[in-house]
Design an enzyme around this catalytic site. Structure first.
Site, PDB file in Angstrom:
ATOM      1  N   HIS A 352      -5.929   1.035  -6.139  1.00 40.25           N
ATOM      2  CA  HIS A 352      -7.078   1.928  -6.132  1.00 40.25           C
ATOM      3  C   HIS A 352      -8.285   1.376  -6.873  1.00 40.25           C
ATOM      4  CE1 HIS A 352      -4.531   4.613  -3.882  1.00 40.25           C
ATOM      5  NE2 HIS A 352      -5.680   5.027  -3.403  1.00 40.25           N
ATOM      6  N   ARG A 459     -11.018  11.465   0.840  1.00 39.28           N
ATOM      7  CA  ARG A 459      -9.731  11.521   0.119  1.00 39.28           C
ATOM      8  C   ARG A 459      -9.813  12.648  -0.911  1.00 39.28           C
ATOM      9  NH1 ARG A 459     -10.100   5.496   0.691  1.00 39.28           N
ATOM     10  NH2 ARG A 459      -8.088   4.772   1.445  1.00 39.28           N
ATOM     11  N   ARG A 495      -9.164  14.949   4.370  1.00 36.99           N
ATOM     12  CA  ARG A 495      -7.717  14.767   4.408  1.00 36.99           C
ATOM     13  C   ARG A 495      -7.091  15.656   3.348  1.00 36.99           C
ATOM     14  NH1 ARG A 495      -5.316   8.945   3.311  1.00 36.99           N
ATOM     15  NH2 ARG A 495      -5.901   9.445   1.170  1.00 36.99           N
ATOM     16  N   GLU A 593       0.259   6.559   9.939  1.00 40.02           N
ATOM     17  CA  GLU A 593       0.449   5.551   8.887  1.00 40.02           C
ATOM     18  C   GLU A 593       1.929   5.301   8.603  1.00 40.02           C
ATOM     19  OE1 GLU A 593      -1.571   6.737   5.305  1.00 40.02           O
ATOM     20  OE2 GLU A 593      -1.032   8.836   5.535  1.00 40.02           O
ATOM     21  N   ASN A 616      -3.564   0.858   5.711  1.00 36.90           N
ATOM     22  CA  ASN A 616      -3.001   0.377   4.436  1.00 36.90           C
ATOM     23  C   ASN A 616      -1.505   0.686   4.386  1.00 36.90           C
ATOM     24  OD1 ASN A 616      -5.710   0.108   3.957  1.00 36.90           O
ATOM     25  ND2 ASN A 616      -5.857   1.876   2.606  1.00 36.90           N
ATOM     26  N   ASP A 617      -1.193   1.953   4.646  1.00 41.17           N
ATOM     27  CA  ASP A 617       0.217   2.326   4.600  1.00 41.17           C
ATOM     28  C   ASP A 617       0.975   1.812   5.812  1.00 41.17           C
ATOM     29  OD1 ASP A 617       0.710   3.638   2.138  1.00 41.17           O
ATOM     30  OD2 ASP A 617      -0.582   5.271   2.801  1.00 41.17           O
ATOM     31  N   ARG A 627       2.282  -2.260  -1.037  1.00 40.50           N
ATOM     32  CA  ARG A 627       0.854  -2.582  -1.037  1.00 40.50           C
ATOM     33  C   ARG A 627       0.308  -2.859  -2.433  1.00 40.50           C
ATOM     34  NH1 ARG A 627      -1.853   3.151   0.880  1.00 40.50           N
ATOM     35  NH2 ARG A 627      -3.651   2.543  -0.338  1.00 40.50           N
ATOM     36  N   CYS A 664      -8.983   4.320   9.567  1.00 40.18           N
ATOM     37  CA  CYS A 664      -9.690   4.595   8.320  1.00 40.18           C
ATOM     38  C   CYS A 664      -9.126   3.819   7.131  1.00 40.18           C
ATOM     39  CB  CYS A 664      -9.684   6.091   8.015  1.00 40.18           C
ATOM     40  SG  CYS A 664      -8.034   6.732   7.728  1.00 40.18           S
TER      41      CYS A 664
HETATM   42  C1  PEP Z   1      -4.192   4.263   4.495  1.00 42.18           C
HETATM   43  O1  PEP Z   1      -3.014   4.340   4.157  1.00 42.18           O
HETATM   44  O2  PEP Z   1      -4.642   3.357   5.224  1.00 42.18           O
HETATM   45  C2  PEP Z   1      -5.164   5.270   4.028  1.00 42.18           C
HETATM   46  C3  PEP Z   1      -6.383   5.327   4.513  1.00 42.18           C
HETATM   47  O3  PEP Z   1      -4.767   6.098   3.041  1.00 42.18           O
HETATM   48  P1  PEP Z   1      -4.655   5.723   1.472  1.00 42.18           P
HETATM   49  O4  PEP Z   1      -5.182   4.326   1.309  1.00 42.18           O
HETATM   50  O5  PEP Z   1      -5.456   6.725   0.735  1.00 42.18           O
HETATM   51  O6  PEP Z   1      -3.197   5.823   1.264  1.00 42.18           O
HETATM   52 MG    MG Z   2      -2.290   6.210   3.314  1.00 37.69          MG
END
Ligand code: PEP
Ligand code: MG
Length: 745
Positions: A352, A459, A495, A593, A616-617, A627, A664
């Site tokens: 993050h 978010r 979300r 995801e 990402n997930d 990750r 996203c």
């Molecule tokens: C993702 O997982 O790509 C996503 C956008 O959500 P986050 O990064 O907040 O888990």
């Molecule tokens: Mg995610």
């Protein structure tokens, strides 16, 4: 040979610097051609000689000399001819022993930069194939050498290869930053204390003395408290601690370091490390383990030094923030406008801190290695976010080049402002909406005058994370209303709460063995209908008369989860209506995801209005790579063929059921990936404000037909670095090179 060349090209790409790259080439050449010796020389025009940069030989051969005159017979001939030279030499008087030589020039713009030379005893002349192999390789090496020269490092005085002080890591946010290193470190962590010089020796001596006294008092108090319950033999431990703390040796050693100009914290670190080392080397196990006690005492003194440090942290005007483990709060502490770059020794592209830095468009490197963090304080540094490296105390030449590139980047950004009001559409007519990722009101402010067509991912958990308790329904409604209003009439996709994994709420610690496979996102909110309903009501009531709200459910794995979430949404809607509010039911989407959701798109499409891919997930679950885990983050390949094929399948399925699909995750902020996302047919891409116009430049430059054809080409490659190289070629050919490296071309 083609496979070998590809492998060498990949290895060169991964090498941190020129010397490592050339050593890799020398080794690979020797192995591939099965020769006794491979040498790589570069020409040093100043010293008028060839400098041996790399060699690889079998053990029996002597180490070649490190520099050779320019008119050296065979190397000189290669340079003179600007062409390969093959030669067979008799060794001594023995007619049966011959030494075969092949040298090829490393050429750039007709200038010879160096020579790759191979030698083999008892060898026939080299074949044409072998010569062609070496010529191809020399052309690749030329690019690497030119890049290194542009960076200002190849040789130092005395015709020796130049040593460069640099840190290498994962590029998390691209861009160039030139500034001064500011090391931040967690309290009472001796390892993280940076070197810092002091002008006020007396004050530092006094600070140390005070901290030492306080540490002694602590131990006395602890001793008094614990003595009644501690067996006699253990009580001696406290006496031993006190002995160390009051020993003249400790105080004198630290004082001596301070007298040399080191600040008290740094002096303490040096002395404690020295004492620990002495204990650690002892034969006796009991004494060896005392090293840990010395460390504990050192941390205690450090704690008091830091407690009593009255000075607020000073940040340089152009701060490159560096830390072993930076947190989002560390970034927030830097005064506005001063933060230019971020380096964290841990974490990954998807941590993050990196996501936050991306939202602010601050060049960032994660998982940096190469130099101890303690060596960097107050040093002049250049951060190259494209290549993931930080140059410490760079040469004049390097600084000049980067200053030029940084200026060009600013010019590029200014020029791109002209795209703000133009449609995000390809020349052959395909429209791709560009939306914004946000989580704080500050991001929304950033984007208002930019070209975002709406918010693709808000978010909501961010505004839960900086509180001491769950925000009330009214507090939530206010935050959501502000964002919806700021963007109205453009759509805002909110979300629902997505906590768990690495997003913990300070007031709701969740201990799990595998948090990313645990109580995350919708799994948590469905188990807590009280919290979920409160958020849904806040979202709905915030949208009254605005009608631009869309709701997105995170971490969906099964159809039942969607049914349950929709039931709760209907209930919240009824409750809000019953309060007399005039709201309409928003569009609802689910995040794709978790791989399981991708295979249920048909059933999901019957229930929701749109899909949004969380790359990402999705990447982490497809590749089984955490990750956030530094050890494996180099395997987090967003362009992995399996990820690309999954995305292709998801788009195809969503469109088969006439549902729009967006992406996203951080993938949409990667220029190379964006070309492929365009080609894959995504309807919308959601990203950080800082990158949006750059991606629009891609959309408006590369035809959709070219991007789709490219997707088919790269899917046949099965290799991440080749995929990246292919797409980079297309970006370069389209004049978009400024998006993948420093500068504007
Ligand atoms: C993702 O997982 O790509 C996503 C956008 O959500 P986050 O990064 O907040 O888990
Ligand atoms: Mg995610």
């Amino acid at each position: 040979m083609l496979t070998v060349l590809r492998r060498i090209a990949q290895e060169i790409d991964l090498a941190g610097d020129l010397m490592s790259a050339l050593n890799i080439v020398a080794r690979c050449v020797r192995e591939a051609m099965q020769v006794h010796l491979c040498r790589i020389y570069l020409v040093d025009h100043k010293q008028k000689c060839y400098v041996l940069m790399a060699f690889d030989n079998n053990d029996k051969l002597p180490v070649p000399s490190s520099s050779v005159a320019l008119d050296d017979s065979l190397l000189g001939l290669v340079s003179q001819r600007v062409a390969p030279v093959a030669h067979l030499n008799l060794v001594g008087n023995d007619l049966s022993e011959k030494l075969a030589f092949l040298g090829v020039p490393i050429v750039h713009h007709q200038q010879v930069l160096g020579v790759i030379a191979v030698e083999e005893a008892n060898h026939r002349l080299f074949t044409e194939d072998e010569e062609a192999f070496l010529v191809t390789l020399a052309a690749q090496v030329a690019g690497t050498v030119v890049h290194a020269k542009e960076m200002g490092f190849v040789f130092k005085e005395g015709a020796k290869p130049l040593e460069i002080k640099c840190l290498q890591g994962i590029s998390a946010v691209s861009g160039v930053a030139i500034g001064t290193a500011k090391v931040v470190y967690p309290p009472a962590d001796l390892d993280a204390v940076p070197d810092r010089s002091t002008n006020n020796i007396d004050e530092e001596l006094q600070r140390f003395k005070d901290a030492l006294d306080l540490a002694q008092k602590d131990i006395v108090q602890l001793q008094q408290k614990i003595e009644p319950v501690l067996p006699l033999e253990e009580q001696v431990l406290f006496s031993a601690y006190l002995q160390v703390l009051s020993s003249a040796e400790l105080k004198d050693d630290v004082d001596e370091e301070i007298q040399k100009g080191q600040w008290a914290e740094g002096a303490l670190r040096n002395v404690i490390k020295k004492h620990m080392m002495q204990f650690a080397l002892m034969e006796d196990l009991y004494l060896r383990e005392r090293a840990e006690d010395i460390l504990a005492l050192g941390q205690r003194i450090l704690y008091h030094l830091q407690e009593r440090s009255l000075e607020p942290t000073q940040y340089p005007a152009k701060t490159i923030l560096i830390g072993e483990k930076l947190t989002a709060a560390d970034l927030a502490d830097v005064p506005e406008g001063a933060l230019c770059g971020v380096i964290s020794y841990s974490g990954s592209h998807n941590s993050h801190v990196a996501i936050l830095a991306r939202a602010f468009n601050i060049p960032t490197i994660m998982s940096a290695t190469g130099l101890a963090v303690t060596e960097l304080e107050a040093k002049a540094v250049i951060l190259d976010g494209y290549h993931g490296c930080l140059y410490v105390e760079p040469s004049m030449q390097l600084s000049k080049n980067y200053e030029r590139w940084a200026k060009e980047e600013k010019e590029l950004d200014r020029a791109l402002q002209g795209l703000s009001n133009l449609p995000s559409q390809t020349v052959d007519g395909r429209a791709v909406s560009l939306l914004l990722n946000a989580g704080l009101m500050r991001d929304v402010g950033l984007s208002l005058n930019k070209a975002a067509e709406g918010i693709g991912l808000f978010r909501t958990e961010m505004s839960f994370m900086d509180k001491a308790k769950f925000p009330t329904e009214t507090e939530q409604r206010e935050v959501y209303r502000q964002v919806l209003q700021a963007f109205s009439p453009r759509p805002v996709t909110m979300r629902t709460l997505d906590i768990g994994g690495d997003k913990a709420l300070p007031y709701l610690p969740i201990q799990e063995e595998n948090p990313f496979l645990g109580w995350r996102g919708i799994r948590f909110t469905l188990d807590h209908p009280d919290i979920f309903l409160m958020q849904l009501r806040a979202l709905l009531s915030a949208s009254e008369h605005l009608e631009n709200l869309q709701i997105l459910f995170p971490m969906i794995t099964s159809v039942e989860e969607v049914d349950e979430a929709l039931q709760l949404l209907s209930r919240a809607y009824e409750e809000v209506k019953a309060q007399g509010l005039n709201v309409t039911m928003p569009k609802v989407g689910v995040m794709l995801e978790v791989p399981a959701a991708i295979f249920q798109i048909k059933a999901l499409a019957e229930r929701v209005d749109f899909f949004s891919v969380g790359s990402n997930d999705l990447t982490q679950y497809i590749l089984a790579v955490d990750r956030n885990n530094t050890r494996v983050c180099s395997r987090f390949d967003v362009l992995h063929p399996a990820v690309l094929r999954t995305l292709q399948y998801a788009v195809e399925r969503a469109h088969a059921y006439h549902k729009p699909i967006s992406l996203c995750g951080e993938l949409a902020s990667d220029a190379v990936a964006a070309v492929l996302l365009l080609g894959l047919g995504f309807d919308q891409l959601s990203m950080n404000a800082g990158i949006l116009l750059r991606i629009k430049w891609i959309i408006r430059t590369i035809p959709y037909a070219r991007a789709s054809a490219l997707v088919q080409e790269v899917l046949a490659l099965n290799n991440v670095s080749l995929i990246r190289t292919e797409v980079e070629k297309v970006l370069d050919e389209a004049g978009l090179g400024g998006l993948i490296r420093a500068g504007k071309s």
